[in-house]
Design a protein around this motif. Sequence first.
Motif, short mmCIF file in Angstrom:
data_model
loop_
_atom_site.label_atom_id
_atom_site.label_comp_id
_atom_site.label_asym_id
_atom_site.label_seq_id
_atom_site.Cartn_x
_atom_site.Cartn_y
_atom_site.Cartn_z
N PHE A 53 -7.38 -0.31 2.04
CA PHE A 53 -6.50 -1.26 2.97
C PHE A 53 -7.48 -2.64 2.85
N LEU A 54 -8.83 -2.52 2.41
CA LEU A 54 -9.53 -3.67 2.50
C LEU A 54 -9.08 -4.67 1.33
N VAL A 55 -8.48 -4.21 0.30
CA VAL A 55 -7.95 -4.94 -0.71
C VAL A 55 -6.85 -5.73 -0.25
N GLY A 56 -6.04 -5.02 0.62
CA GLY A 56 -4.93 -5.90 1.30
C GLY A 56 -5.33 -7.12 2.31
N PHE A 57 -6.37 -6.92 2.68
CA PHE A 57 -6.99 -7.79 3.71
C PHE A 57 -7.34 -9.04 2.67
N ALA A 58 -8.08 -8.84 1.50
CA ALA A 58 -8.70 -9.54 0.57
C ALA A 58 -7.49 -10.39 -0.09
N VAL B 93 2.06 1.11 0.73
CA VAL B 93 1.40 0.93 -0.83
C VAL B 93 1.20 -0.37 -1.14
N GLU B 94 2.46 -1.07 -1.04
CA GLU B 94 2.75 -2.59 -1.58
C GLU B 94 1.89 -3.55 -0.44
N ILE B 95 2.18 -3.33 0.73
CA ILE B 95 1.53 -4.31 1.70
C ILE B 95 0.46 -3.93 2.11
N ILE B 96 -0.09 -2.70 2.51
CA ILE B 96 -1.46 -2.41 2.95
C ILE B 96 -2.38 -1.66 2.05
N LYS B 97 -1.57 -1.37 0.99
CA LYS B 97 -2.50 -1.02 -0.18
C LYS B 97 -3.26 0.62 0.08
N ALA B 98 -2.39 1.34 1.16
CA ALA B 98 -3.05 2.76 1.35
C ALA B 98 -2.18 3.68 0.70
N LEU B 99 -2.61 4.95 0.92
CA LEU B 99 -1.62 5.94 0.29
C LEU B 99 -0.80 6.27 1.60
N VAL C 53 4.28 10.19 2.47
CA VAL C 53 5.13 11.18 1.63
C VAL C 53 4.77 11.06 0.10
N LYS C 54 4.43 12.46 -0.43
CA LYS C 54 4.09 12.39 -1.72
C LYS C 54 5.02 11.75 -2.75
N GLY C 55 4.64 11.30 -3.84
CA GLY C 55 5.46 10.67 -4.92
C GLY C 55 6.10 9.16 -4.49
N SER C 56 5.54 8.50 -3.33
CA SER C 56 6.12 7.36 -2.87
C SER C 56 5.29 5.95 -3.76
N ILE C 57 4.23 6.16 -4.51
CA ILE C 57 3.57 5.14 -4.93
C ILE C 57 4.59 4.56 -6.05
N PRO C 58 4.99 3.04 -5.69
CA PRO C 58 6.17 2.64 -6.68
C PRO C 58 5.73 2.62 -8.09
#
Length: 415
Positions: A263-268, A327-333, A336-341
């Motif tokens: 999540f810290l990457v999303g803030f950065a 994943v795209e906005i807050i950069k977290a897991l 639901v499995k298989g949801s990483i774009p």
Amino acid sequence: MKGTRLLLAMGYAIALGVCGAAEAAEVTYPSWQWGESANAALLNKVKEKFEKDNPGDTLRSISVPYDGFFDKQYSEVRAGSPAEIVSLFDPEMASYVKQDLLEPLDQYLAMAGVSPDQLSASHKIAIRNGHVYGVAFQTNPRALLVNGKLLKDAGMAMPTNLDEFLAALKKLRDPAKQQFGFYSLSTSGPAQDAYLQTAPIILGFGGSWFKAGQPTASDPKTIAALRFIKKVYDDGFVPRVDSRAAQQMFIDGKIASFIVGPFLVGFAAEQNKATYENIEATIPPFPGKQAAAVTVFLGIPKAAKNKDAAGRFIATLLKPEMQRSVVEIIKALPAVKGSIPTGFVDQNPWFRAFVEAGDHAVSYAPEGMEEYGPEIYNLIGPAIEDILFNNADVERAANDLQTELEKFVSGKKAN
């Protein structure tokens, strides 16, 4: 596969029959995360979709301070006057489930077309007797987030073991620039914070506070981790700030490395392009190689007034578009499995370390005693602070804590 799809379809139809006839209602959702830019961006996206797809339903977002949040929320739930949506970390999740304070979410998973076996491994703590009582808003496995530019400017490569890491921390410390190589616990505060900030290091050394419900504070690996935490504090390798201030220092390019969630990457990404573009990540270079994970769950209290509307909100969060947005906005897991774009990891190489950590991470909650997490924090937190701030002998403090934890477990078994 056809049978599974048929069951999901039947579940969806049943859920529509149960919830579709319910009157539109207001859903109250208090959280400190409404005040965090990336989290708020995602939550507002889910809110907009929820209200669009459920005419008449409204979600009232309430931004509240983090300090004291869990105590206040628990008091309201126990008093029978809770919000529709509650936020729970791993230990709170386990405690609420054990106390039967939450509504099962099975029908709302069915509304979203999600079966329990599609949920990520972090949900183990939220499932009891085959029923799901909490859904992950986000899961944040811990990895070592690194400002690659600061490392390169110091002429150093990514550390691969403890000795290299300590050497890097020494070289990266620059008082003139107020620059530090690392962050770990360095200020007194709530016992939960002391526990949470040190748990990834304890686990990274192969130690733990509990194994299968039994205390392990005196385990040599736990003691080794505590010695490391004390060393980096005593040697001035970490700033004397709390974790939230340290996150900002990392974003501002003043801390070179941080064991933290993605999540810290999303803030950065939102606040400092220079830091964001130089972010790298790796599994912490500690001897145990065990990763920790922290999950923020959403649940619906049994005493909530508008449970069906709250369930429709959770079903909206579980939709594929929203899971990709986690994943795209807050950069977290995501939950639901298989949801990483597709392509996200290739475009964001730093994310790979978090995916790898997530594959084998364990909850930071005390293993086998998860539901007693808040009580256990109040024993462990002061012991850690005594080591750091009162110069208590590490081994003696760990052995004394072991005795206290054993008494605690015996008392719970006796009851």
